[in-house]
Scaffold this active site. Structure first.
Site, PDB file in Angstrom:
ATOM      1  N   ASP A   4      -2.439 -15.551 -11.532  1.00  0.00           N
ATOM      2  CA  ASP A   4      -3.562 -14.781 -11.242  1.00  0.00           C
ATOM      3  C   ASP A   4      -3.960 -14.014 -12.475  1.00  0.00           C
ATOM      4  OD1 ASP A   4      -4.022 -13.001  -8.113  1.00  0.00           O
ATOM      5  OD2 ASP A   4      -4.812 -11.854 -10.125  1.00  0.00           O
TER       6      ASP A   4
ATOM      7  N   THR B  72     -12.202 -14.234  -0.302  1.00  0.00           N
ATOM      8  CA  THR B  72     -13.596 -14.228  -0.094  1.00  0.00           C
ATOM      9  C   THR B  72     -13.964 -12.964   0.511  1.00  0.00           C
ATOM     10  OG1 THR B  72     -12.757 -15.565   1.916  1.00  0.00           O
ATOM     11  CG2 THR B  72     -13.280 -16.836  -0.049  1.00  0.00           C
TER      12      THR B  72
ATOM     13  N   LYS C  71     -10.506 -22.386  11.252  1.00  0.00           N
ATOM     14  CA  LYS C  71     -10.052 -21.368  10.854  1.00  0.00           C
ATOM     15  C   LYS C  71     -11.059 -20.312  11.390  1.00  0.00           C
ATOM     16  CE  LYS C  71      -8.345 -17.866   8.507  1.00  0.00           C
ATOM     17  NZ  LYS C  71      -7.003 -17.401   8.433  1.00  0.00           N
TER      18      LYS C  71
ATOM     19  N   PHE D 199      -2.468 -10.912  22.659  1.00  0.00           N
ATOM     20  CA  PHE D 199      -4.147 -10.507  22.292  1.00  0.00           C
ATOM     21  C   PHE D 199      -5.046 -10.001  23.233  1.00  0.00           C
ATOM     22  CE2 PHE D 199      -5.210 -10.995  17.825  1.00  0.00           C
ATOM     23  CZ  PHE D 199      -3.890 -11.283  17.417  1.00  0.00           C
TER      24      PHE D 199
ATOM     25  N   GLY E 257      -9.093  -4.692  12.875  1.00  0.00           N
ATOM     26  CA  GLY E 257      -9.640  -4.438  11.764  1.00  0.00           C
ATOM     27  C   GLY E 257      -9.015  -5.262  10.905  1.00  0.00           C
TER      28      GLY E 257
ATOM     29  N   CYS F  50      -9.235  -9.626   7.725  1.00  0.00           N
ATOM     30  CA  CYS F  50      -9.765 -10.968   8.062  1.00  0.00           C
ATOM     31  C   CYS F  50     -10.831 -11.400   9.207  1.00  0.00           C
ATOM     32  CB  CYS F  50      -8.312 -12.028   8.477  1.00  0.00           C
ATOM     33  SG  CYS F  50      -7.508 -12.578   6.933  1.00  0.00           S
TER      34      CYS F  50
HETATM   35  C1  UDX Z   1      -5.303 -12.469  11.767  1.00  0.00           C
HETATM   36  C2  UDX Z   1      -5.136 -13.694  12.482  1.00  0.00           C
HETATM   37  O1  UDX Z   1      -4.182 -13.409  13.640  1.00  0.00           O
HETATM   38  C3  UDX Z   1      -4.583 -14.781  11.472  1.00  0.00           C
HETATM   39  O2  UDX Z   1      -4.263 -16.039  12.123  1.00  0.00           O
HETATM   40  C4  UDX Z   1      -5.304 -15.098  10.735  1.00  0.00           C
HETATM   41  O3  UDX Z   1      -4.735 -15.956   9.648  1.00  0.00           O
HETATM   42  C5  UDX Z   1      -5.584 -13.773   9.740  1.00  0.00           C
HETATM   43  O4  UDX Z   1      -6.348 -12.911  10.769  1.00  0.00           O
HETATM   44  P1  UDX Z   1      -4.239 -10.359  10.847  1.00  0.00           P
HETATM   45  O5  UDX Z   1      -5.167  -9.848  10.157  1.00  0.00           O
HETATM   46  O6  UDX Z   1      -2.958 -10.354  10.147  1.00  0.00           O
HETATM   47  O7  UDX Z   1      -4.224 -11.857  11.163  1.00  0.00           O
HETATM   48  O8  UDX Z   1      -4.126  -9.456  12.202  1.00  0.00           O
HETATM   49  P2  UDX Z   1      -3.793  -9.654  13.604  1.00  0.00           P
HETATM   50  O9  UDX Z   1      -2.292  -9.790  14.100  1.00  0.00           O
HETATM   51  O10 UDX Z   1      -4.550 -10.964  14.313  1.00  0.00           O
HETATM   52  O11 UDX Z   1      -4.443  -8.352  14.329  1.00  0.00           O
HETATM   53  C6  UDX Z   1      -5.865  -8.106  14.043  1.00  0.00           C
HETATM   54  C7  UDX Z   1      -6.230  -6.674  14.593  1.00  0.00           C
HETATM   55  O12 UDX Z   1      -6.327  -6.982  16.041  1.00  0.00           O
HETATM   56  C8  UDX Z   1      -5.261  -5.521  14.318  1.00  0.00           C
HETATM   57  O13 UDX Z   1      -6.229  -4.594  13.829  1.00  0.00           O
HETATM   58  C9  UDX Z   1      -4.679  -5.473  15.616  1.00  0.00           C
HETATM   59  O14 UDX Z   1      -4.173  -4.027  15.840  1.00  0.00           O
HETATM   60  C10 UDX Z   1      -5.639  -5.804  16.813  1.00  0.00           C
HETATM   61  N1  UDX Z   1      -5.415  -6.415  17.893  1.00  0.00           N
HETATM   62  C11 UDX Z   1      -4.532  -7.213  17.799  1.00  0.00           C
HETATM   63  C12 UDX Z   1      -5.726  -5.456  19.093  1.00  0.00           C
HETATM   64  O15 UDX Z   1      -6.534  -4.819  18.961  1.00  0.00           O
HETATM   65  N2  UDX Z   1      -5.274  -6.076  20.300  1.00  0.00           N
HETATM   66  C13 UDX Z   1      -4.696  -7.111  20.452  1.00  0.00           C
HETATM   67  O16 UDX Z   1      -4.127  -7.332  21.539  1.00  0.00           O
HETATM   68  C14 UDX Z   1      -4.194  -7.702  19.150  1.00  0.00           C
END
Ligand code: UDX
Length: 442
Positions: free
Chosen positions: A37, A92, A213, A258, A266, A269
């Site tokens: 890095d 990115t 993805k 989910f 938020g 990603c």
């Molecule tokens: C996400 C994808 O899940 C992962 O596969 C990808 O590689 C990167 O993006 P991440 O950003 O770590 O992972 O969080 P994730 O667990 O997906 O949650 C994302 C957001 O959704 C969080 O803010 C969480 O609070 C919200 N969420 C999740 C909800 O509001 N309701 C749900 O039922 C699930």
């Protein structure tokens, strides 16, 4: 020429969230790994077993991998010359003033790698990129004229579960150039342990791998916004969105995961990926196909406004001068990440409206303070709730889900809990004499 006898020697370019976890996990699997890095401070921390972000299990993994000698770090890209497989794991981010992804770091990483590639080397993209990027970069790599090739191998790790998701992924996706069987063999050698454990593998072209993805993240975002749209309807009708989610979730075709209504998604990603996907679709002339994602984004952002309105309602129409306790700042539990965090956003909006916001989070106080030094931060829920007129639960950390109302009753000024994540039992709080309000519930 790449030797396929394992362990392999691997370089990981970019040691942010994705790269640091990937480097440590590959070393754990027995490979020899060099994490590279440009940020010296980050490299020094990682080499000392101290990741610059909170991720359960990662410090232990870094410590054991560096102690074994299998994991080393460098700020010099020339260190990659020793490796035969080169993962590109740089960020990115969303481009300033646009929905599109900023590919500056990916392009720079591949360019900087070119002088250090040898025949048979494989460059493996991990970063989330707009479809078409891999094909363009494959030409750059083959243009170096040394006989190296490129594959795209998207990463699906979730923050908070990053170590487990990397060591035992639920699927492997290899995007490889036409006829590049060598690339598949190299990736099989990298992931030999996961494959032996039965992890499914999809071998495809570059475009499909890139789309897997972003479409996976678009689907997850849509699922969350779907249930949050139902929450809006529930609010207008007196229905309960959590019971609705349970009931529709029993249908195996829908599934309960989910489907938690609340403040919405938020993080680093989902928000940027759906926006980048829409921007790319527009360039490709298929913007109509993804126009629904703009609605997904709007529904998501509306939930934050609704939370502010709910607080205003409970505080008799004006938050100004009122004390508001905010429990939770991270975008989700088990993370200190506040990028695009709905919780931090709500806290900031309330402060802007004149409320006296006192916020806490088990891990995300420092990351929040760096972005919003104007807020007041404390260490515990009880401190935050001191003299509060209302308590907002905005990130569902276990310690907040398990809170006993009695712990806060004696310190608050007004017994009102607004549950932004539908994560506590309303009966318990109401029986303790609290006003309980939540998103999408009566
Ligand atoms: C996400 C994808 O899940 C992962 O596969 C990808 O590689 C990167 O993006 P991440 O950003 O770590 O992972 O969080 P994730 O667990 O997906 O949650 C994302 C957001 O959704 C969080 O803010 C969480 O609070 C919200 N969420 C999740 C909800 O509001 N309701 C749900 O039922 C699930």
């Amino acid at each position: 020429m790449t030797s396929l006898s394992t362990p392999l020697t691997i370089s990981v370019i970019g040691c942010g969230y994705l790269g640091a976890v990937h480097a440590a996990a590959m070393a754990e699997l027995g490979h020899r790994v060099i994490g590279i890095d440009v940020d010296k401070a980050k490299i020094d921390l990682l080499a000392a077993g101290r990741p610059p972000f909170y991720e359960p299990g990662l410090p232990e993994l870094l410590t054991s991998a560096t102690a074994s000698g299998r994991l080393t770090f460098s700020t010099d890209i020339a260190a990659a010359a020793e490796a035969t497989v080169h993962f590109v794991a740089v960020g990115t981010p969303q481009r300033a003033g646009s929905n599109a992804a900023d590919l500056t770091y990916v392009d720079a990483a591949v360019e900087s790698l070119l002088p250090h590639l040898s025949e048979g080397d494989l460059v493996v993209g991990k970063s989330t990129v707009p479809v078409g990027t891999a094909e363009r970069l494959a030409a750059v790599v083959s243009g170096a004229g040394v006989g190296a090739t490129l594959a795209w191998n998207p990463e699906f790790l979730r923050e908070g579960f990053a170590v487990k998701d990397t060591i035992s992924p639920d699927r492997l996706v290899y995007g490889v150039g036409e006829g590049d069987e060598h690339a598949e063999s190299v990736l099989d050698a990298v992931y030999a342990a996961a494959l032996a454990a039965g992890t499914p593998k999809v071998v495809t072209g570059y475009a499909t791998a890139e789309l897997v993805k972003v479409s996976a993240n678009a689907f997850l975002a849509t699922k969350i916004s779907f249930i949050n749209a139902m929450a809006e309807v529930a609010e207008a009708t007196g229905a309960d969105v959590t019971q609705l989610a349970d009931a529709i979730g029993f249908d195996a075709r829908i599934g309960r995961r989910f489907l938690n209504a609340g403040l919405g998604f938020g993080g680093g990603c989902l928000p940027k990926d759906i926006r980048g996907f829409m921007a790319r679709a527009e360039e490709l002339g298929v913007e109509q196909a993804l126009s629904f994602l703009s609605e997904v984004d709007s529904i998501n952002l509306r939930r934050r406004g609704r939370m502010v309105d709910l607080a205003t309602e409970v505080l008799d129409g004006d938050v100004s001068g009122k004390r508001i306790a905010v429990l939770g700042l991270a975008f989700k539990p088990d993370s200190d990440d506040v990028r695009d965090s709905p919780a931090l956003d709500v806290a900031v909006r309330l402060a802007e409206l004149g409320a006296i916001v006192v916020a806490t989070d088990p891990e995300a106080v420092e990351t929040s303070r760096a972005r919003h030094p104007e807020l007041t931060y404390v260490s515990t829920a009880v401190e935050a709730a001191q003299d509060a007129d209302v308590v907002l639960l905005l990130t569902e950390w276990k310690q907040y889900r398990d809170l006993d109302p009695a712990e806060l009753t004696s310190v608050v000024s007004g017994r009102a809990l607004l549950d932004g994540r539908n994560c506590v039992n309303p009966v318990v709080w109401r029986e303790a004499g609290w006003t309980y309000r939540a998103l999408g519930r009566p």
